[in-house]
Design an enzyme around this catalytic site. Structure first.
Site, short mmCIF file in Angstrom:
data_model
loop_
_atom_site.label_atom_id
_atom_site.label_comp_id
_atom_site.label_asym_id
_atom_site.label_seq_id
_atom_site.Cartn_x
_atom_site.Cartn_y
_atom_site.Cartn_z
N LYS A 124 28.01 24.81 71.13
CA LYS A 124 27.68 25.98 70.32
C LYS A 124 27.17 25.47 68.98
O LYS A 124 27.52 24.36 68.54
CB LYS A 124 28.90 26.87 70.09
CG LYS A 124 28.55 28.34 69.94
CD LYS A 124 28.08 28.96 71.27
CE LYS A 124 27.82 30.44 71.10
NZ LYS A 124 27.42 31.05 72.39
N ASP A 164 21.85 33.44 70.37
CA ASP A 164 23.15 34.10 70.29
C ASP A 164 22.99 35.15 69.19
O ASP A 164 21.88 35.59 68.89
CB ASP A 164 24.24 33.07 69.99
CG ASP A 164 25.65 33.63 70.19
OD1 ASP A 164 26.34 33.89 69.19
OD2 ASP A 164 26.06 33.83 71.35
#
Length: 446
Positions: A124, A164
């Site tokens: 991430k 995202d």
């Protein structure tokens, strides 16, 4: 494995990182019994290694705004685990981004990706930069500066970022343009969520929402229920909520609530194609408010300061951000008769909310299973890029539906309780954990 001892050690190493520690505890408590049946895991210290990211890359991002002022943000990439494939996970641009958040998301991503049946590790990244209120030119300059620092740490066989929160098709385009210039190669496999004309996959923007509804459909079928005719409350109004609203409506459910930071839209007559399209128009406005929906559609009502969970519904689907549905929200939903909830956003419910749902015995499923459709479709995009394929929307959708059915099957296999009920939290955690743990064991101490 002793969960409390492990958590005490982690709290010492990662003080104050509550989101990350919360995510680790949930997984460890779910897998403790199964883990202790495998002494080879304990000997190889699988858990102790698995809960620490492989590396965290932190860098300064300096860019110039439209008024000529120099701005400085912080960029991150947390490469958590690559036991089953190259690192894979989104980039998040939001003012709240910090290392704890990204560790928790990377940790969750590792198991989510393992559930998809595709060869992808977990990662991430992102920045405390917020696109809200920024011009396209400012966003482009920021993305170029961000990629200037990130590009040497990513690649199709190393680390494949995606979008995202705050990173959609526009941002992915700017990021890839800079990557191509720096790397001096046209390799679309280095990012997913790309435009259709340059390596993107059909239905990728709606895939997380589509996959979530496929999972919910399987969950209801397992419990002898149908989604047709049920009322649904969603949080958010971006790509994920849009995809969920689209597929829920296609499956015969009625989406009666969407929400934003400013309040909730009560939509008693459900969604129409025009309403669903307008959700994207709202998101593209960069205003981050949902109130104009009621101005556009007179049969809908805007209620300022309220959440989607204040609306009486059968099914609650958090689609916006982590920890957005808390214990009080859960109590309100339960009091209003909600009997199913599923995290479409990563860790969309707080531990207190999950405890309330599980105590009440309603159907509940966690984000690492429910929202895996987005990364699954990113994995399919990677396959198309690597093999120079171009699948139709129907082909991608069919593959997505199959993957979500396999994820549901794995959750049932590991989560079925003696009374026949399915603990989807436990099932998802064990299924993902076991795949990663066996891969780590077989690859030695590295």
């Amino acid at each position: 494995m002793n969960v409390n001892n492990l958590m005490a050690d982690l709290e010492r190493k990662h003080p104050g990182e509550s989101e990350y520690l919360q995510a680790v505890r949930e997984v460890l408590e779910s897998v403790e019994e199964v883990y202790n049946e495998h002494p080879e895991f304990e000997k190889a210290k699988i858990v102790e290694r698995m809960v620490e990211p492989d590396r965290i890359i932190t860098f300064r991002v300096t860019w110039v705004d439209d008024s000529g002022e120099i701005q400085t943000n912080i960029g991150y990439r947390v490469q958590f685990n690559s036991a089953i494939g190259p690192y894979k996970g989104g980039l998040r641009f939001h003012s709240a981004v910090n290392p704890s958040m990204l560790k928790f998301l990377g940790f969750e991503q590792t198991f989510k990706n393992a559930l998809t049946t595709l060869p992808m590790g977990g990662a991430k990244g992102g920045s405390d930069f917020s696109p809200k209120g920024k011009s396209d030119a400012e966003i482009m300059r920021f993305c170029q500066a961000f990629m200037l620092e990130l590009w040497k740490n990513i690649g199709p066989d190393t680390d494949v970022p995606a979008g995202d929160v705050g990173v959609g098709g526009r941002e992915i385009g700017y990021l890839y343009g800079m990557y191509k210039k720096l790397a001096r190669e046209y390799n679309t496999g280095v990012l997913t969520g790309k435009g259709i004309t340059w390596g993107g996959s059909l239905i990728r923007p709606e895939a997380t929402g589509f996959g979530a509804l496929y999972f919910v459909q399987h969950m209801l079928h397992q419990a002898g229920k149908s989604i047709e005719g049920k009322t649904v409350a969603l949080s958010g109004f971006g790509n994920v909520a849009w995809g969920a609203a689209t597929k829920a409506t296609e499956l015969g459910a009625k989406v009666i609530a969407i929400s934003g930071p400013d309040g909730v839209i009560y939509n008693p007559n459900g969604m129409t194609p025009e309403k669903i399209d307008y959700m994207l128009e709202l998101r593209a406005s960069n205003r981050d408010i949902v109130a104009p929906f009621a101005e556009r559609f007179p049969d809908a009502q805007f209620i300022a300061g309220k959440k989607a969970w204040s609306i009486k519904c059968d099914i609650a689907l958090p689609c916006a951000f982590q920890n957005e549905l808390n214990g009080d929200d859960a109590k309100e939903l339960l009091a209003n008769g909600t009997w199913c909830a599923a995290e479409v956003s990563n860790m969309g419910c707080t531990p207190e909310a999950i405890a309330e749902f599980q105590r009440a015995g309603i159907l509940f499923a966690p984000g690492k299973a429910v929202n895996a459709g987005g990364v699954a479709t990113s994995g399919l995009e990677m396959t198309q890029n690597a093999q120079h394929l171009s699948w139709s929307a129907e082909e991608v959708d069919n593959k997505l539906h199959y993957i979500m059915s396999q994820i549901h099957e794995a959750c049932v296999r590991y989560g079925e309780q003696p009374d026949g009920c399915i603990n989807y939290v436990k099932g998802a955690n064990i299924a993902g954990f076991m795949k990663v743990a066996h891969a780590m064991l077989e690859q030695g101490i590295i």
